[in-house]
Design an enzyme around this catalytic site. Structure first.
Site, PDB file in Angstrom:
ATOM      1  CG  ASP A  28      -4.611  54.133  30.746  1.00  0.00           C
ATOM      2  OD1 ASP A  28      -5.705  54.701  30.992  1.00  0.00           O
ATOM      3  OD2 ASP A  28      -3.502  54.611  31.094  1.00  0.00           O
ATOM      4  CG  HIS A  44     -15.059  65.988  22.107  1.00  0.00           C
ATOM      5  ND1 HIS A  44     -13.787  65.813  22.594  1.00  0.00           N
ATOM      6  CD2 HIS A  44     -15.722  66.730  23.032  1.00  0.00           C
ATOM      7  CE1 HIS A  44     -13.686  66.430  23.763  1.00  0.00           C
ATOM      8  NE2 HIS A  44     -14.855  67.003  24.038  1.00  0.00           N
ATOM      9  CG  ASN A  82     -12.369  58.266  36.757  1.00  0.00           C
ATOM     10  OD1 ASN A  82     -12.948  57.631  37.628  1.00  0.00           O
ATOM     11  ND2 ASN A  82     -11.155  57.957  36.336  1.00  0.00           N
ATOM     12  N   GLY A  88     -12.625  62.843  39.286  1.00  0.00           N
ATOM     13  CA  GLY A  88     -11.204  62.718  38.970  1.00  0.00           C
ATOM     14  C   GLY A  88     -10.917  62.564  37.487  1.00  0.00           C
ATOM     15  CG  HIS A  93     -12.890  62.332  23.869  1.00  0.00           C
ATOM     16  ND1 HIS A  93     -12.721  62.827  22.581  1.00  0.00           N
ATOM     17  CD2 HIS A  93     -13.573  61.168  23.738  1.00  0.00           C
ATOM     18  CE1 HIS A  93     -13.292  61.984  21.717  1.00  0.00           C
ATOM     19  NE2 HIS A  93     -13.819  60.968  22.396  1.00  0.00           N
ATOM     20  CG  HIS A  95     -11.855  58.293  29.166  1.00  0.00           C
ATOM     21  ND1 HIS A  95     -11.910  59.666  29.264  1.00  0.00           N
ATOM     22  CD2 HIS A  95     -11.211  57.871  30.290  1.00  0.00           C
ATOM     23  CE1 HIS A  95     -11.330  60.055  30.381  1.00  0.00           C
ATOM     24  NE2 HIS A  95     -10.898  58.993  31.036  1.00  0.00           N
ATOM     25  CG  HIS A  97     -10.558  54.003  32.943  1.00  0.00           C
ATOM     26  ND1 HIS A  97      -9.208  54.297  32.950  1.00  0.00           N
ATOM     27  CD2 HIS A  97     -11.200  55.198  33.086  1.00  0.00           C
ATOM     28  CE1 HIS A  97      -9.043  55.606  33.087  1.00  0.00           C
ATOM     29  NE2 HIS A  97     -10.233  56.180  33.168  1.00  0.00           N
TER      30      HIS A  97
HETATM   31  P1  AMP Z   1      -9.207  59.825  33.519  1.00  0.00           P
HETATM   32  O1  AMP Z   1      -8.432  60.151  34.760  1.00  0.00           O
HETATM   33  O2  AMP Z   1     -10.415  58.964  33.800  1.00  0.00           O
HETATM   34  O3  AMP Z   1      -9.535  61.047  32.719  1.00  0.00           O
HETATM   35  O4  AMP Z   1      -8.270  58.871  32.663  1.00  0.00           O
HETATM   36  C1  AMP Z   1      -7.416  59.316  31.678  1.00  0.00           C
HETATM   37  C2  AMP Z   1      -6.582  58.140  31.294  1.00  0.00           C
HETATM   38  O5  AMP Z   1      -5.948  58.409  30.045  1.00  0.00           O
HETATM   39  C3  AMP Z   1      -5.456  57.815  32.297  1.00  0.00           C
HETATM   40  O6  AMP Z   1      -5.617  56.488  32.782  1.00  0.00           O
HETATM   41  C4  AMP Z   1      -4.196  57.981  31.467  1.00  0.00           C
HETATM   42  O7  AMP Z   1      -3.190  57.033  31.813  1.00  0.00           O
HETATM   43  C5  AMP Z   1      -4.697  57.799  30.058  1.00  0.00           C
HETATM   44  N1  AMP Z   1      -3.904  58.430  29.019  1.00  0.00           N
HETATM   45  C6  AMP Z   1      -3.461  59.709  28.984  1.00  0.00           C
HETATM   46  N2  AMP Z   1      -2.795  59.947  27.845  1.00  0.00           N
HETATM   47  C7  AMP Z   1      -2.808  58.784  27.136  1.00  0.00           C
HETATM   48  C8  AMP Z   1      -2.282  58.383  25.871  1.00  0.00           C
HETATM   49  N3  AMP Z   1      -1.591  59.236  25.082  1.00  0.00           N
HETATM   50  N4  AMP Z   1      -2.486  57.109  25.464  1.00  0.00           N
HETATM   51  C9  AMP Z   1      -3.162  56.240  26.246  1.00  0.00           C
HETATM   52  N5  AMP Z   1      -3.699  56.568  27.431  1.00  0.00           N
HETATM   53  C10 AMP Z   1      -3.521  57.813  27.877  1.00  0.00           C
HETATM   54 ZN    ZN Z   2     -12.134  64.734  21.959  1.00  0.00          ZN
END
Ligand code: AMP
Ligand code: ZN
Length: 118
Positions: A28, A44, A82, A88, A93, A95, A97
């Site tokens: 991240d 996706h 999330n 939030g 896409h 993901h 954490h």
């Molecule tokens: P969410 O709030 O669950 O959608 O988490 C999105 C996550 O993506 C956040 O923790 C961001 O810090 C992370 N993020 C956004 N852009 C990038 C990027 N280019 N490379 C790595 N992580 C990213």
């Molecule tokens: Zn995507």
């Protein structure tokens, strides 16, 4: 193409942790713990709501392997997804954490009173 699809296609650089034919794991950009890795499917899906069961099963095994590679499988960690507006979710896409590398607090929920939400 969404942000994470661009990362998969290397149109945006990322710090890769692990990759196979179906999944991609990368650090991240704004870590919230000593270890903070994102795991995404290469196909996706907007959110967890949409992933088929069979692919989710494979993603679980991939995430177990990522935790082992990161050396946090025995010390412990947390997996978070999330979902949508109330969850939030910022990047649309799917993901997960994976956070760990330190004793994690249960801040938002540990001492929360359900009444605070109404
Ligand atoms: P969410 O709030 O669950 O959608 O988490 C999105 C996550 O993506 C956040 O923790 C961001 O810090 C992370 N993020 C956004 N852009 C990038 C990027 N280019 N490379 C790595 N992580 C990213
Ligand atoms: Zn995507």
């Amino acid at each position: 193409m969404c942000l994470f699809c661009k990362i998969i296609h290397r149109e945006i650089p990322s710090n890769t942790v692990k990759e196979d034919e179906a999944f991609f794991a990368f650090h991240d950009i704004n870590p919230k713990a000593p270890v903070h890795v994102l795991v995404i499917p290469k196909t996706h899906y907007d959110s967890f709501n949409d992933i088929p069961a069979e692919l989710m099963g494979k993603m679980g095994i991939f995430m177990q392997d990522v935790a082992k590679d990161l050396g946090i499988d025995q010390s412990g960690y947390r997996i978070i997804s999330n979902i949508g507006e109330d969850g939030g979710q910022e990047v649309k896409h799917l993901h997960f954490h994976i956070v760990g590398g330190a004793k994690l607090h249960w801040g938002h929920f540990a001492d929360a009173d359900p009444k605070d939400f109404f």
